[in-house]
Design a protein around this motif. Structure first.
Motif, PDB file in Angstrom:
ATOM      1  N   ASN A 106       0.769  -0.996  -0.070  1.00 14.93           N
ATOM      2  CA  ASN A 106      -0.037   0.095  -0.079  1.00 14.93           C
ATOM      3  C   ASN A 106       0.758   1.315   0.096  1.00 14.93           C
ATOM      4  OD1 ASN A 106      -2.215  -1.895   0.077  1.00 14.93           O
ATOM      5  ND2 ASN A 106      -3.044  -0.816   2.025  1.00 14.93           N
ATOM      6  N   PHE A 107       1.834   1.272   0.849  1.00  6.72           N
ATOM      7  CA  PHE A 107       2.767   2.515   0.693  1.00  6.72           C
ATOM      8  C   PHE A 107       3.511   2.627  -0.349  1.00  6.72           C
ATOM      9  CE2 PHE A 107       6.874   4.530   1.478  1.00  6.72           C
ATOM     10  CZ  PHE A 107       6.372   5.587   2.169  1.00  6.72           C
ATOM     11  N   ALA A 108       3.881   1.664  -1.132  1.00  7.92           N
ATOM     12  CA  ALA A 108       4.574   1.809  -2.268  1.00  7.92           C
ATOM     13  C   ALA A 108       3.688   2.415  -3.400  1.00  7.92           C
ATOM     14  CB  ALA A 108       5.159   0.316  -3.022  1.00  7.92           C
ATOM     15  N   VAL A 109       2.298   1.879  -3.555  1.00 15.75           N
ATOM     16  CA  VAL A 109       1.714   2.326  -4.362  1.00 15.75           C
ATOM     17  C   VAL A 109       0.959   3.524  -4.288  1.00 15.75           C
ATOM     18  CG1 VAL A 109      -0.458   1.722  -5.927  1.00 15.75           C
ATOM     19  CG2 VAL A 109       1.128  -0.167  -5.200  1.00 15.75           C
ATOM     20  N   GLU A 110       0.424   3.740  -3.043  1.00 15.01           N
ATOM     21  CA  GLU A 110      -0.260   5.164  -2.614  1.00 15.01           C
ATOM     22  C   GLU A 110       0.370   6.083  -1.819  1.00 15.01           C
ATOM     23  OE1 GLU A 110      -3.342   3.124  -0.439  1.00 15.01           O
ATOM     24  OE2 GLU A 110      -4.034   1.901  -2.183  1.00 15.01           O
ATOM     25  N   GLY A 111       1.473   5.616  -1.369  1.00 17.45           N
ATOM     26  CA  GLY A 111       2.394   6.613  -0.442  1.00 17.45           C
ATOM     27  C   GLY A 111       2.413   8.292  -0.769  1.00 17.45           C
ATOM     28  N   GLN A 112       2.844   8.283  -1.999  1.00 17.02           N
ATOM     29  CA  GLN A 112       3.014   9.608  -2.508  1.00 17.02           C
ATOM     30  C   GLN A 112       1.557  10.650  -2.509  1.00 17.02           C
ATOM     31  OE1 GLN A 112       4.278   9.530  -6.701  1.00 17.02           O
ATOM     32  NE2 GLN A 112       3.320   7.679  -7.094  1.00 17.02           N
ATOM     33  N   THR A 113       0.463   9.918  -2.551  1.00 21.20           N
ATOM     34  CA  THR A 113      -0.738  10.616  -2.303  1.00 21.20           C
ATOM     35  C   THR A 113      -1.132  11.078  -0.707  1.00 21.20           C
ATOM     36  OG1 THR A 113      -2.134   8.684  -2.250  1.00 21.20           O
ATOM     37  CG2 THR A 113      -1.489   9.277  -4.400  1.00 21.20           C
ATOM     38  N   TYR A 114      -0.559  10.459   0.200  1.00 22.32           N
ATOM     39  CA  TYR A 114      -0.895  10.713   1.677  1.00 22.32           C
ATOM     40  C   TYR A 114      -0.739  12.079   1.826  1.00 22.32           C
ATOM     41  CZ  TYR A 114      -0.383   5.433   2.419  1.00 22.32           C
ATOM     42  OH  TYR A 114      -0.417   4.100   2.210  1.00 22.32           O
ATOM     43  N   PRO A 115      -1.808  12.765   2.474  1.00 18.16           N
ATOM     44  CA  PRO A 115      -2.047  13.848   2.964  1.00 18.16           C
ATOM     45  C   PRO A 115      -0.568  14.401   3.517  1.00 18.16           C
ATOM     46  CG  PRO A 115      -3.965  13.160   3.182  1.00 18.16           C
ATOM     47  CD  PRO A 115      -2.994  11.951   3.024  1.00 18.16           C
ATOM     48  N   GLY A 116       0.158  15.558   3.253  1.00 15.88           N
ATOM     49  CA  GLY A 116       1.268  15.950   4.009  1.00 15.88           C
ATOM     50  C   GLY A 116       2.445  15.263   4.204  1.00 15.88           C
ATOM     51  N   LEU A 117       2.801  14.071   3.196  1.00 13.28           N
ATOM     52  CA  LEU A 117       3.737  13.086   3.456  1.00 13.28           C
ATOM     53  C   LEU A 117       5.100  13.900   3.345  1.00 13.28           C
ATOM     54  CD1 LEU A 117       4.224   9.830   3.741  1.00 13.28           C
ATOM     55  CD2 LEU A 117       4.633  10.198   1.219  1.00 13.28           C
ATOM     56  N   PHE A 118       4.936  14.692   2.371  1.00 15.19           N
ATOM     57  CA  PHE A 118       6.007  15.479   2.097  1.00 15.19           C
ATOM     58  C   PHE A 118       6.593  16.644   2.795  1.00 15.19           C
ATOM     59  CE2 PHE A 118       4.781  13.098  -1.666  1.00 15.19           C
ATOM     60  CZ  PHE A 118       5.804  12.262  -2.131  1.00 15.19           C
ATOM     61  N   ASP A 119       5.897  16.933   3.717  1.00 11.14           N
ATOM     62  CA  ASP A 119       6.052  18.292   4.291  1.00 11.14           C
ATOM     63  C   ASP A 119       7.172  18.232   5.425  1.00 11.14           C
ATOM     64  OD1 ASP A 119       3.749  19.160   3.318  1.00 11.14           O
ATOM     65  OD2 ASP A 119       2.398  19.031   5.077  1.00 11.14           O
ATOM     66  N   GLN A 120       7.741  16.929   5.531  1.00 16.89           N
ATOM     67  CA  GLN A 120       9.176  17.064   6.187  1.00 16.89           C
ATOM     68  C   GLN A 120       9.769  15.811   5.844  1.00 16.89           C
ATOM     69  OE1 GLN A 120       8.712  14.837  10.414  1.00 16.89           O
ATOM     70  NE2 GLN A 120       8.546  16.957  10.381  1.00 16.89           N
ATOM     71  N   PRO A 121      11.221  15.747   6.280  1.00 18.09           N
ATOM     72  CA  PRO A 121      12.057  14.637   5.820  1.00 18.09           C
ATOM     73  C   PRO A 121      11.154  13.315   6.325  1.00 18.09           C
ATOM     74  CG  PRO A 121      13.376  16.359   6.364  1.00 18.09           C
ATOM     75  CD  PRO A 121      12.056  17.003   6.648  1.00 18.09           C
ATOM     76  N   LEU A 122      10.988  12.398   5.602  1.00 14.43           N
ATOM     77  CA  LEU A 122      10.496  11.167   6.080  1.00 14.43           C
ATOM     78  C   LEU A 122      11.502  10.050   5.370  1.00 14.43           C
ATOM     79  CD1 LEU A 122       8.274   9.233   7.082  1.00 14.43           C
ATOM     80  CD2 LEU A 122       7.556   9.173   4.757  1.00 14.43           C
ATOM     81  N   SER A 123      12.242   9.416   6.325  1.00  9.92           N
ATOM     82  CA  SER A 123      13.311   8.311   5.806  1.00  9.92           C
ATOM     83  C   SER A 123      13.256   6.928   6.719  1.00  9.92           C
ATOM     84  CB  SER A 123      14.908   9.003   6.276  1.00  9.92           C
ATOM     85  OG  SER A 123      15.705   8.104   6.115  1.00  9.92           O
ATOM     86  N   GLY A 124      13.604   5.901   5.970  1.00  7.13           N
ATOM     87  CA  GLY A 124      13.363   4.775   6.584  1.00  7.13           C
ATOM     88  C   GLY A 124      13.734   3.575   5.586  1.00  7.13           C
ATOM     89  N   TRP A 125      13.216   2.322   5.831  1.00  2.48           N
ATOM     90  CA  TRP A 125      13.561   1.336   5.024  1.00  2.48           C
ATOM     91  C   TRP A 125      12.524   0.308   5.515  1.00  2.48           C
ATOM     92  CZ3 TRP A 125      15.383  -2.776   8.185  1.00  2.48           C
ATOM     93  CH2 TRP A 125      15.874  -2.380   9.548  1.00  2.48           C
ATOM     94  N   ILE A 126      12.436  -0.722   4.567  1.00  2.60           N
ATOM     95  CA  ILE A 126      11.615  -1.864   4.632  1.00  2.60           C
ATOM     96  C   ILE A 126      12.411  -3.040   5.225  1.00  2.60           C
ATOM     97  CG2 ILE A 126      10.457  -3.676   3.256  1.00  2.60           C
ATOM     98  CD1 ILE A 126       9.299  -0.812   3.107  1.00  2.60           C
ATOM     99  N   THR A 127      12.090  -3.571   6.500  1.00  2.04           N
ATOM    100  CA  THR A 127      12.781  -4.681   7.091  1.00  2.04           C
ATOM    101  C   THR A 127      12.508  -5.897   6.624  1.00  2.04           C
ATOM    102  OG1 THR A 127      10.638  -5.184   8.501  1.00  2.04           O
ATOM    103  CG2 THR A 127      11.968  -3.346   9.214  1.00  2.04           C
ATOM    104  N   GLY A 128      13.637  -7.163   6.947  1.00  3.58           N
ATOM    105  CA  GLY A 128      13.446  -8.165   6.041  1.00  3.58           C
ATOM    106  C   GLY A 128      14.161  -9.225   7.119  1.00  3.58           C
ATOM    107  N   VAL A 129      14.408 -10.325   6.505  1.00  3.26           N
ATOM    108  CA  VAL A 129      15.034 -11.403   7.395  1.00  3.26           C
ATOM    109  C   VAL A 129      16.303 -12.101   6.233  1.00  3.26           C
ATOM    110  CG1 VAL A 129      12.787 -12.119   8.356  1.00  3.26           C
ATOM    111  CG2 VAL A 129      13.465 -13.147   6.071  1.00  3.26           C
ATOM    112  N   HIS A 130      17.036 -13.135   6.873  1.00  2.72           N
ATOM    113  CA  HIS A 130      17.867 -13.711   6.288  1.00  2.72           C
ATOM    114  C   HIS A 130      17.302 -14.310   4.969  1.00  2.72           C
ATOM    115  CE1 HIS A 130      21.218 -16.643   4.885  1.00  2.72           C
ATOM    116  NE2 HIS A 130      21.827 -15.853   5.843  1.00  2.72           N
ATOM    117  N   LEU A 131      17.970 -14.302   3.821  1.00  3.65           N
ATOM    118  CA  LEU A 131      17.372 -14.823   2.680  1.00  3.65           C
ATOM    119  C   LEU A 131      16.904 -16.157   2.836  1.00  3.65           C
ATOM    120  CD1 LEU A 131      19.450 -13.251  -0.100  1.00  3.65           C
ATOM    121  CD2 LEU A 131      17.458 -12.495   0.672  1.00  3.65           C
TER     122      LEU A 131
END
Length: 329
Positions: A106-131
Motif C-alpha cells: 500500500n505504501f509503495a503504490v499509494e504513499g505519494q498521495t498521503y496528505p502532508g507526506l512531503f511536508d518534512q523529511p521522511l526516511s527509513g526502510w523495509i525490514t527483512g530477514v535472512h534470505l
C-alpha cells in the motif's frame, strides 16, 4: 548523530538513559529492548566499518544526539495515510515497514498521495530477514513505546530538533539511465507486476521481451521522477505465465530505461560517496549487497542496515538513502 554496533545490554542502557534511536537487528535481540524513544526493524545484513556482513548477535544503532525529543508510534494499514499527523515542526520522521506485508504494498503504490507526506523529511526502510528464512519467518517492526513487534503496519519515530537544525535527506543512486529502449506501462499493468509493456511505441509481452533480448535482470529500470533518478528492480520473470514482478511498483505513463551496466559495485559506491558518509544515517538495498558482492566490501564511509527497500519519502530500490543533520544548536 552516531552509528554504532552495540550489544543488547549496551543498547538497552542507552535507551533507558533517554536516547532517541533507530535500531536494526535480529528479531530475538530487538524483542529484549526496554521501552523508550526508539523504533527498530529486522535484518541480519549490514555494512559496518569492516565492510558488508551478516550479523545476528548485535544491533546496529543510530543515536540522534541532536534530537530534543521524539515520539515513537505504530500505525496499522488503515492508519498509513495519517503518517504526517505526527510530524513535529522543524523535525523529521523515521519509518519502518515489514517486507511482503500489505503495508509494504500500500505504501509503495499509494504513499505519494498521503496528505502532508512531503511536508518534512521522511526516511527509513523495509525490514527483512535472512534470505534463507524468507517464507519461514516474517520481517518485523518494533515500536519503542510498547516494545512490541509487528509484522504489519508501520513503525514511526517523530523526532524534534532544535531551532536552526537542518535535515538533508538524499539518495545515492549508482545507476544511470541507459540508451536502451524506452519502456512505459499503463493501467492495469502499472504496479508490482506487469504482463505487457510499451517498448518504443509497440506493445509487447514484457516477460518474453526480457528473455528474447537477454536483458540482465540484475540491472534496474530507471526513471526520472522530478529530477531524481529512481530505480525499479526486477524480482522475477515468468515466461510461462507471461508476467514480470518488481520489487517496487512501476508507475503508469512514466518512461523507464534499463540502467547502464556497472563494473564494480563497491567501486561505484566509493566513487559516488567520495569521503562523505561518516556521521550520517544510511541504509542500502539487499540487491546491491547481493549483486555487488558487498560482503567484506566498504561503501565509502557509509555504514548501516541492508534492507529490502529504502524510503526517502517514497519506496526505492537498489539505492542508498542517506540523511544528515547539521547546524543543530
Amino acid at each position: 548523530m552516531k552509528n554504532e554496533v552495540l550489544s543488547v545490554a549496551e543498547a538497552a542502557k542507552r535507551i533507558e538513559a533517554g536516547a532517541v534511536m533507530v535500531l536494526a537487528g535480529d528479531e530475538a535481540l530487538l524483542a529484549q529492548l526496554p521501552r523508550g524513544k526508539w523504533i527498530g526493524g529486522t535484518t541480519v545484513y549490514f555494512v559496518t566499518e569492516d565492510g558488508g556482513t551478516v550479523m545476528r548477535d548485535k544491533l546496529f544503532c543510530t543515536t540522534f544526539a541532536e534530537a530534543t525529543g521524539a515520539v515513537p508510534r505504530y500505525v496499522d494499514v488503515a492508519g498509513l495515510p495519517e503518517i504526517s499527523k505526527g510530524y513535529t515542526p522543524g523535525g523529521f520522521t523515521m519509518i519502518m515497514i515489514p517486507a511482503f506485508s500489505v503495508a509494504h504494498s500500500n505504501f509503495a503504490v499509494e504513499g505519494q498521495t498521503y496528505p502532508g507526506l512531503f511536508d518534512q523529511p521522511l526516511s527509513g526502510w523495509i525490514t527483512g530477514v535472512h534470505l534463507d528464512d524468507i517464507g519461514k519467518r516474517a520481517p518485523k517492526i518494533f515500536d519503542g513505546s510498547t516494545g512490541i513487534g509487528h509484522d504489519e503496519g508501520a513503525a514511526l519515530l517523530h523526532v524534534a530538533l532544535p531551532e536552526g537544525a537542518h535535515v538533508d535527506l538524499d539518495i545515492l543512486n549508482i545507476f544511470a539511465r541507459g540508451d536502451s529502449a524506452a519502456l512505459t506501462f499503463s493501467f492495469p499493468e502499472a504496479g508490482f507486476a506487469a504482463k505487457t509493456a510499451v517498448v518504443n511505441g509497440e506493445e509487447v509481452n514484457f516477460a518474453r521481451y526480457i528473455t528474447e533480448t537477454g536483458i540482465d535482470t540484475r540491472l534496474p529500470l530507471v526513471a526520472n521522477y522530478a529530477g531524481a533518478l529512481v530505480n525499479v528492480s526486477i524480482q522475477s520473470v515468468d515466461v510461462e505465465a507471461g508476467e514480470v514482478k518488481f520489487y517496487a511498483p512501476v508507475v503508469a505513463g512514466v518512461e523507464y530505461r534499463l540502467a547502464n551496466a556497472l563494473g564494480s559495485y563497491a567501486q561505484a559506491f566509493a566513487q559516488g560517496a567520495g569521503e562523505t558518509g561518516e556521521g550520517q544515517y544510511s541504509c542500502n538495498c539487499i540487491l546491491n549487497y547481493l549483486y555487488g558482492e558487498l560482503e567484506g566490501q566498504r561503501t565509502g564511509k557509509f555504514t548501516g542496515p541492508i534492507t529490502f527497500g529504502e524510503i526517502a519519502y517514497i519506496l526505492l530500490n537498489q539505492t542508498l538513502v542517506k540523511m544528515d543533520i547539521s547546524n543543530a544548536a
